[in-house]
Design a protein around this motif. Structure first.
Motif, short mmCIF file in Angstrom:
data_model
loop_
_atom_site.label_atom_id
_atom_site.label_comp_id
_atom_site.label_asym_id
_atom_site.label_seq_id
_atom_site.Cartn_x
_atom_site.Cartn_y
_atom_site.Cartn_z
N CYS A 38 90.92 65.18 72.65
CA CYS A 38 89.54 65.04 73.11
C CYS A 38 89.10 66.27 73.91
O CYS A 38 89.91 66.94 74.54
CB CYS A 38 89.40 63.78 73.97
N ASP A 40 87.51 66.05 76.58
CA ASP A 40 87.38 65.63 78.00
C ASP A 40 87.90 66.72 78.94
O ASP A 40 89.01 67.23 78.77
CB ASP A 40 88.16 64.33 78.20
N GLY A 63 86.43 62.69 71.67
CA GLY A 63 87.32 61.58 71.30
C GLY A 63 88.64 62.01 70.68
O GLY A 63 89.55 61.21 70.55
N HIS A 91 92.90 59.51 74.98
CA HIS A 91 93.21 59.34 76.40
C HIS A 91 92.54 58.12 76.99
O HIS A 91 91.56 57.61 76.43
CB HIS A 91 92.80 60.60 77.19
N CYS A 94 88.23 57.19 78.05
CA CYS A 94 87.48 58.15 77.21
C CYS A 94 86.00 57.74 77.15
O CYS A 94 85.67 56.57 76.96
CB CYS A 94 88.06 58.19 75.80
N GLY A 95 85.13 58.69 77.30
CA GLY A 95 83.69 58.44 77.26
C GLY A 95 83.24 57.84 75.93
O GLY A 95 82.21 57.16 75.87
ZN ZN Z 1 87.60 61.52 75.64
#
Ligand code: ZN
Length: 193
Positions: A38, A40, A63, A91, A94-95
């Motif tokens: 991801c 992130d 993602g 993870h 995760c958004g």
């Molecule tokens: Zn994520």
């Protein structure tokens, strides 16, 4: 110049000063593996997986999903640059778990300004107009974290351009501890034959 641009260019100048012999690195990754993970900001694959420049391919998107474009990169990674093991690493927190296709399509439909994440999910606070173009994109959101890892491992495993000799490992990175947690069934689904 924006403050961020200035900071990045200064950091780069310091990096160049200590670049050393890295200019002699070969193009193919020395340790012959690729990571799909991801974007992130809390994840730093170089740190959590012990990578140095030249070691491995790291493919990142929202993602860490096995999208057509991620698979394009993985195919180039093995076919032209010799990697022979793949990792799929999602993870915790995760958004992509916090919205659906309908959510983001609706938000984009009303405004192109940044939405706010509230206790009831994302809400538009900016002005319109928005755009309906988001309706033509599959945003590859995540409903079940572990199942998403298995789904992505399987999507790569079953792709006609990915040879069965490449093992695909499936993990979730814990943002609270930095630990990689193996997802039950994922690495089995991605096992080499
Ligand atoms: Zn994520």
């Amino acid at each position: 110049m924006s403050a961020i641009l200035d900071e990045v260019l200064k950091a780069n100048a310091r990096y160049v000063d200590s670049f050393g012999s890295k200019g002699d690195l070969a193009l193919p990754p020395t340790r012959r593996f690729a990571v799909l993970t991801c974007m992130d900001a809390r994840l730093d694959p170089a740190k959590f997986a012990g990578l140095s420049e030249g070691d491995a391919h790291v493919i990142r998107n929202a993602g860490g999903r096995a999208s057509d474009d991620a698979i394009r990169s993985l195919v180039i990674s093995y076919k032209l640059l010799g990697t022979h093991e793949f990792f799929v690493i999602h993870h915790t927190n995760c958004g992509m778990e916090f919205f659906t296709n309908d959510t983001i399509r609706g938000l984009l439909g009303s405004s192109l300004e940044t939405a706010e994440l509230t206790s009831e999910g994302f809400k538009d606070v900016g002005k319109g107009p928005g755009s309906r173009a988001g309706e033509f994109i599959d945003w590859l959101t995540i409903r079940d974290q572990k199942q998403a890892v298995i789904d992505d491992v399987l999507r790569i495993r079953q792709h006609p351009l990915v040879p069965l000799s490449i093992p695909i490992y499936g993990y979730v990175y814990d943002v609270k501890t930095g630990k990689l947690l193996e997802v039950d069934g994922a690495s089995e689904a991605g096992a080499a034959i």
